[in-house]
Design a protein around this motif. Structure first.
Motif, PDB file in Angstrom:
ATOM      1  N   SER A   1     -29.699 -56.199  -9.132  1.00  0.00           N
ATOM      2  CA  SER A   1     -28.583 -56.256 -10.068  1.00  0.00           C
ATOM      3  C   SER A   1     -27.334 -56.493  -9.263  1.00  0.00           C
ATOM      4  CB  SER A   1     -28.469 -54.956 -10.867  1.00  0.00           C
ATOM      5  OG  SER A   1     -28.241 -53.856 -10.001  1.00  0.00           O
ATOM      6  N   GLY A   2     -26.345 -57.075  -9.918  1.00  0.00           N
ATOM      7  CA  GLY A   2     -25.135 -57.379  -9.170  1.00  0.00           C
ATOM      8  C   GLY A   2     -24.034 -57.899 -10.052  1.00  0.00           C
ATOM      9  N   THR A   3     -23.000 -58.441  -9.373  1.00  0.00           N
ATOM     10  CA  THR A   3     -21.816 -58.927 -10.066  1.00  0.00           C
ATOM     11  C   THR A   3     -21.440 -60.276  -9.506  1.00  0.00           C
ATOM     12  OG1 THR A   3     -21.067 -56.657 -10.306  1.00  0.00           O
ATOM     13  CG2 THR A   3     -19.454 -58.367 -10.748  1.00  0.00           C
TER      14      THR A   3
ATOM     15  N   ARG B   1     -20.869 -62.068  -5.849  1.00  0.00           N
ATOM     16  CA  ARG B   1     -19.974 -61.203  -5.085  1.00  0.00           C
ATOM     17  C   ARG B   1     -20.752 -60.068  -4.426  1.00  0.00           C
ATOM     18  NH1 ARG B   1     -15.459 -58.528  -8.603  1.00  0.00           N
ATOM     19  NH2 ARG B   1     -14.770 -60.719  -8.617  1.00  0.00           N
ATOM     20  N   SER B   2     -21.604 -59.365  -5.178  1.00  0.00           N
ATOM     21  CA  SER B   2     -22.325 -58.220  -4.623  1.00  0.00           C
ATOM     22  C   SER B   2     -23.634 -58.047  -5.386  1.00  0.00           C
ATOM     23  CB  SER B   2     -21.508 -56.939  -4.735  1.00  0.00           C
ATOM     24  OG  SER B   2     -21.235 -56.618  -6.093  1.00  0.00           O
ATOM     25  N   VAL B   3     -24.596 -57.429  -4.687  1.00  0.00           N
ATOM     26  CA  VAL B   3     -25.882 -57.152  -5.305  1.00  0.00           C
ATOM     27  C   VAL B   3     -26.321 -55.750  -4.899  1.00  0.00           C
ATOM     28  CG1 VAL B   3     -26.633 -59.565  -5.386  1.00  0.00           C
ATOM     29  CG2 VAL B   3     -27.156 -58.169  -3.373  1.00  0.00           C
TER      30      VAL B   3
ATOM     31  N   GLU C   1     -28.801 -59.098 -13.952  1.00  0.00           N
ATOM     32  CA  GLU C   1     -30.003 -58.428 -13.470  1.00  0.00           C
ATOM     33  C   GLU C   1     -31.097 -59.455 -13.329  1.00  0.00           C
ATOM     34  OE1 GLU C   1     -31.088 -55.337 -16.161  1.00  0.00           O
ATOM     35  OE2 GLU C   1     -29.452 -54.001 -15.593  1.00  0.00           O
ATOM     36  N   THR C   2     -31.952 -59.282 -12.303  1.00  0.00           N
ATOM     37  CA  THR C   2     -33.072 -60.193 -12.110  1.00  0.00           C
ATOM     38  C   THR C   2     -34.167 -59.451 -11.371  1.00  0.00           C
ATOM     39  OG1 THR C   2     -33.765 -62.374 -11.316  1.00  0.00           O
ATOM     40  CG2 THR C   2     -32.258 -61.109  -9.908  1.00  0.00           C
ATOM     41  N   TYR C   3     -35.320 -60.094 -11.286  1.00  0.00           N
ATOM     42  CA  TYR C   3     -36.469 -59.506 -10.605  1.00  0.00           C
ATOM     43  C   TYR C   3     -36.931 -60.506  -9.555  1.00  0.00           C
ATOM     44  CZ  TYR C   3     -40.994 -57.279  -9.852  1.00  0.00           C
ATOM     45  OH  TYR C   3     -42.086 -56.654  -9.285  1.00  0.00           O
ATOM     46  N   ALA C   4     -36.975 -60.058  -8.306  1.00  0.00           N
ATOM     47  CA  ALA C   4     -37.285 -60.967  -7.199  1.00  0.00           C
ATOM     48  C   ALA C   4     -38.741 -60.848  -6.782  1.00  0.00           C
ATOM     49  CB  ALA C   4     -36.389 -60.667  -5.996  1.00  0.00           C
ATOM     50  N   PRO C   5     -39.402 -61.957  -6.519  1.00  0.00           N
ATOM     51  CA  PRO C   5     -40.734 -61.881  -5.925  1.00  0.00           C
ATOM     52  C   PRO C   5     -40.625 -61.443  -4.460  1.00  0.00           C
ATOM     53  CG  PRO C   5     -40.028 -64.143  -6.055  1.00  0.00           C
ATOM     54  CD  PRO C   5     -38.945 -63.352  -6.734  1.00  0.00           C
ATOM     55  N   PHE C   6     -41.736 -61.289  -3.824  1.00  0.00           N
ATOM     56  CA  PHE C   6     -41.700 -60.865  -2.429  1.00  0.00           C
ATOM     57  C   PHE C   6     -41.122 -62.002  -1.577  1.00  0.00           C
ATOM     58  CE2 PHE C   6     -43.636 -60.364   1.789  1.00  0.00           C
ATOM     59  CZ  PHE C   6     -43.156 -59.103   2.098  1.00  0.00           C
ATOM     60  N   ASP C   7     -39.920 -61.774  -1.042  1.00  0.00           N
ATOM     61  CA  ASP C   7     -39.198 -62.794  -0.267  1.00  0.00           C
ATOM     62  C   ASP C   7     -38.603 -62.128   0.960  1.00  0.00           C
ATOM     63  OD1 ASP C   7     -37.831 -64.921   0.726  1.00  0.00           O
ATOM     64  OD2 ASP C   7     -36.596 -65.279  -1.062  1.00  0.00           O
TER      65      ASP C   7
END
Length: 642
Positions: A62-64, A52-54, A72-78
């Motif tokens: 983080s989001g819902t 729904r949202s981040v 919650e998550t950790y994103a690489p360079f994208d």
């Protein structure tokens, strides 16, 4: 666990519970806990339309989800992540990265105000639980419980006041065996008031009572009850008696009770509300509806005249014990008590020292022994000899020698004739006390002194004795006028004139020794009294009577001066011999003065004072009493020291 440990544990539990409640009701605190997602799972959820949202903070996401789950998550360079999210209709919010990335630091910053608030509350709670002297302990009694750790004192440690000990022995027997008296209908005394000059041992006597009876002993000063807030003193009195009842039988000792027990309604403005409320509470506690059995109140004062009459009546202070200055036998016993811890030489005789210290209190005698020990230690001696006691007595009464004071030859000669006049008048006047010592060495504030020795303890004086002392006082000025002329007299007789005037005034206005004015007590004509908010002079005598008093004083002093002048003129050769001997030897004992007047030679043994084993033939220790001096010397019967 002690009270402090229990209180600390209670407050820790309360703080933890409040922090948990605060965390629960914090915004977002009721939501589900966030779950950690792998980045691949996050991309898969975005592709399936489940997100729904981040909120993107740098590479932290983080989001819902649409089912309400937080993640919650950790994103690489994208670089294409934001475009991918917007294409799937995901609400995207971008935030900068927090500078304080530590979660622990965030928690500390969030909860620090609450921790500080509870810390202040904990300190206030500690002060409320503590004794007197803290923020909330105004009404607590400041009485201190003395135990054997402070040293047990018994009647063996109190000497020279046998009558006072006999009066208080009954209280000790009451505390030890109350049934001995109660079976005959006797009641334990409520209180005892110790009255006497300063330094006579009133506090020591009260401690001896507790030591003999082996009961708790609470001590407090009268000034500890008085505070700036009205009612605090009364609360402290109540708390003091509550402590006493818990430890009964016990003794409560109030030192300097005149600080709180003054006559009610006296003073400017009608009295002091705080002090009077404190006194009223004390009166009720001592003899009110509630009995305080087993609590004995002992108080000490040197001013019984200012105490309230209600405080002195039987039922409150049943005994008024007078603790006077000791007599010669009492002084000897007191000296022996204080000499126990002092290594004495073989020539020390407490009887001789006691005969030479009339008017000394117990504190004065303790100071005398201490000064003698200090003098001996300063000279490097192993024992304290009679010479140290003699020098210590001179130092206590007259002050230390001021040998560094440089006097001109003319001033020394003037001082020698001044002191010689005093000494010669004392010898030629039969009722004067025997001369003990004369010196022209400056001591204290005096440039020279003549000391007289009473032959024994004296408690009253005759008119002839008073007139003889006036002649002695005028001897110094008369000698100056005879030798140097009326225009060359100096200011050395100022203290003699003042003392003679005071004694002559008392002879006339207090002692009824004037035939013209009769046996009437004339009060101080210059006393100031308060009337409302104004100050007025208390006119106890008329102007005519005041002039007659002044005339009688002048007549007494003039007659004494003429008598001294005639005595010295008729013995002018003796005056010259005595003055020359003072100039040569600086200090003469009474025996040496009489030897000089007989024309005999003075022989002295010269010794080294710094040698520990040196000995000097000393004059028997006797009480130096100033009888005249150049500069600021005193004369006449010395007031009781202390």
């Amino acid at each position: 666990m002690n009270n402090f440990g229990r209180n600390l544990a209670l407050w820790v539990i309360i703080i933890v519970l409040l922090l948990l409640l605060f965390n629960v009701f914090q915004p977002g605190g009721s939501q589900h806990a966030s779950q950690q997602l792998a980045y691949s799972d996050f991309v898969s959820d975005v592709d399936h339309g489940s997100v729904r949202s981040v909120v993107i903070q740098n590479q932290n996401i983080s989001g819902t989800l649409k089912d309400g789950t937080s993640f919650e998550t950790y994103a690489p360079f994208d670089p294409g992540l934001v475009s991918h999210l917007t294409a799937k209709d995901v609400e995207v919010t971008a935030k900068p990265l927090d500078p304080d990335g530590s979660p622990l630091l965030r928690y500390v910053l969030n909860y620090l105000p609450i921790l500080m608030m509870f810390g202040v509350g904990f300190l206030i709670f500690r002060q409320m639980q503590s004794g007197s002297g803290r923020a909330m302990g105004f009404g607590k009694s400041r009485a201190r419980l003395l135990t054997e750790k402070q040293g047990r004192v018994t009647f063996e440690d109190v000497a020279g006041i046998d009558e006072a000990k006999g009066e208080l022995q009954e209280i000790v027997e009451f505390l030890k065996d109350p049934q001995k008296f109660t079976r005959l209908g006797g009641k334990i005394p409520k209180g005892a008031l110790l009255v006497g000059p300063p330094g006579t041992g009133k506090t020591l006597l009260a401690r001896a009572i507790a030591g003999e009876a082996n009961v708790p002993f609470f001590t407090i000063s009268g000034s500890d009850f008085v505070e700036m807030f009205v009612g605090v003193g009364a609360s402290r009195v109540r708390d003091m008696f509550e402590q006493g009842k818990k430890s009964a039988p016990c003794i409560i000792f109030i030192d300097e009770i005149d600080a709180v027990g003054r006559h009610r309604g006296a003073g400017l403005g009608g009295g002091n509300d705080e002090r009077e409320q404190t006194l009223n509470q004390m009166l009720v506690e001592m003899d009110g509806f509630e009995s305080n059995e087993g609590v004995i109140l002992i108080a000490a004062t040197n001013r019984p005249d200012v105490l309230d009459p209600a405080l002195l009546r039987p039922g409150r202070f049943d005994r008024q014990v007078v603790v006077p200055n000791p007599d010669v036998s009492g002084r000897e016993r007191i000296l022996r008590v204080h000499m126990r811890k002092v290594p004495l030489a073989s020539d020390v005789d407490p009887k001789v020292i006691a005969r030479g210290t009339p008017g000394f209190s117990g504190a004065d005698l303790a100071n005398l022994v201490n000064e003698a020990a200090l003098l001996a230690a300063r000279l490097g001696k192993r024992t304290v000899a009679m010479l140290e006691f003699e020098n210590a007595k001179d130092k206590v009464l007259m002050g230390a020698e001021r040998r560094s004071l440089v006097m001109s030859d003319d001033e020394k000669r003037m001082t020698a004739y001044h002191e010689g006049g005093h000494a010669l008048c004392a010898i030629l006047t039969p009722l004067c006390d025997p001369v003990h010592k004369a010196t022209i060495i400056p001591r204290g504030r005096a440039l020279g002194l003549v000391m007289s020795l009473p032959e024994g303890d004296r408690y009253s004086k005759s008119k002839a004795k008073c007139l003889a002392e006036l002649i002695l006082a005028m001897g110094g000025r008369a000698a100056e006028e005879i030798i140097f002329g009326a225009d060359n007299v100096c200011t050395g007789a100022s203290a003699d004139i003042k003392a003679a005037t005071d004694q002559a005034r008392r002879m006339i206005t207090e002692w009824g020794m004037s035939e013209k004015l009769g046996m009437i007590a004339y009060g101080d004509n210059g006393q100031e009294v308060f009337l409302g908010h104004s100050v007025t002079q208390n006119k106890n005598v008329s102007e005519q009577t005041a002039r007659e008093i002044d005339a009688e004083i002048k007549a007494l002093i003039d007659n004494a001066y003429r008598t001294a002048h005639a005595l010295l003129l008729s013995h002018i050769d003796d005056l010259h011999r005595l003055a020359n001997a003072l100039l040569e030897y600086e200090t003469l004992s009474g025996d040496e003065i009489r030897r000089v007047l007989r024309g005999e030679k003075i022989e002295r043994i010269v010794v080294d004072d710094l040698a520990p084993d040196s000995r000097r033939a000393s004059v028997p220790a006797t009480p130096p009493r100033p009888s005249g001096g150049a500069g600021t010397g005193d004369f006449g019967p010395a007031p009781a020291p202390g």
